[in-house]
Design a protein around this motif. Structure first.
Motif, PDB file in Angstrom:
ATOM      1  N   PRO A   1      19.463  37.424 -29.096  1.00  0.00           N
ATOM      2  CA  PRO A   1      18.885  36.418 -29.995  1.00  0.00           C
ATOM      3  C   PRO A   1      17.969  35.414 -29.287  1.00  0.00           C
ATOM      4  N   ASN A   2      18.221  35.147 -27.992  1.00  0.00           N
ATOM      5  CA  ASN A   2      17.367  34.197 -27.263  1.00  0.00           C
ATOM      6  C   ASN A   2      16.108  34.875 -26.712  1.00  0.00           C
ATOM      7  N   LYS A   3      15.850  36.117 -27.162  1.00  0.00           N
ATOM      8  CA  LYS A   3      14.674  36.925 -26.785  1.00  0.00           C
ATOM      9  C   LYS A   3      14.770  37.529 -25.391  1.00  0.00           C
ATOM     10  N   LYS A   4      15.866  37.301 -24.674  1.00  0.00           N
ATOM     11  CA  LYS A   4      16.030  37.911 -23.363  1.00  0.00           C
ATOM     12  C   LYS A   4      16.183  39.413 -23.531  1.00  0.00           C
ATOM     13  N   MET A   5      15.467  40.159 -22.693  1.00  0.00           N
ATOM     14  CA  MET A   5      15.523  41.621 -22.713  1.00  0.00           C
ATOM     15  C   MET A   5      16.462  42.115 -21.612  1.00  0.00           C
TER      16      MET A   5
END
Length: 197
Positions: free
Chosen positions: A78-82
């Motif tokens: 959700p925090n855009k971390k891949m």
């Protein structure tokens, strides 16, 4: 003269103690940092193997010659971390990234479970909330979207992970966060369902 020698010995002992404490501090600091450094470096090598996997989806490409796992997906939190997801959630794989739990359905084709460490790759799950989105890229390059439906702590001896009727994804990590040791029976469970992009 004895007083001078005693004072020199005290000074020498204090310096030796200070040096020993400094060396111990450096050693333990480096040891504690090593797991984070290893986790981040491994993700770079795994990303390289993932790019090769996307180019040749039918091949099983490992990130390094002696690896006993391979990348099977890319996960966007959700925090855009891949994060790169590895095949299997055994301890030797989880040191390098989150892992697809054995027995899970193929990502995007049923019900899948991904496990990860609470103090490295899945640390951000502490802030996961219902309604937030996750995404998974399959080895064919397709992206699948999920919406978080539930976040809770379970006792693994009292509550089993519930298989959803719809296509879903569960992310699991140890609990609690921010402690030296986790509770061996508790897990932080983030449940999500597949949605359209």
């Amino acid at each position: 003269m004895r007083q001078v020698i005693a004072a020199l010995n005290r000074g020498l002992n204090a310096r030796l103690l200070q040096t020993a404490l400094l060396l111990c501090g450096l050693y333990f600091g480096a040891s504690a940092s090593w797991i984070h450094i290893k986790a981040e470096l491994a993700q770079l090598l795994i990303q390289h193997a993932w790019q090769k996997t996307l180019a040749s989806p039918e091949q099983k490409i490992t990130p390094w010659a002696w690896a006993d796992t391979r990348p099977v997906a890319r996960l966007q939190l959700p925090n855009k971390k891949m994060l790169m997801v590895l095949d299997g959630a055994q301890g030797n794989s989880l040191a390098f990234g989150p892992g697809l739990v054995a027995g899970s359905d193929t990502l995007g084709q049923g019900f899948s479970v991904i496990g990860g460490h609470r103090d490295t790759h899945f640390a951000a799950l502490e802030n996961a909330k219902p309604g937030q989105r996750l995404a998974v890229q399959t080895h064919h390059g397709d992206w699948i979207a999920y919406r978080i439906t539930d976040v809770r702590v379970i006792d693994i001896h009292q509550t089993a992970l519930e298989k959803q009727a719809t296509e879903g994804l569960i992310l699991v990590t140890c609990y609690p966060f921010h402690t030296i040791e986790s509770d061996p029976n508790k897990r932080w469970v983030v449940t999500s369902e597949r949605i359209n992009f």
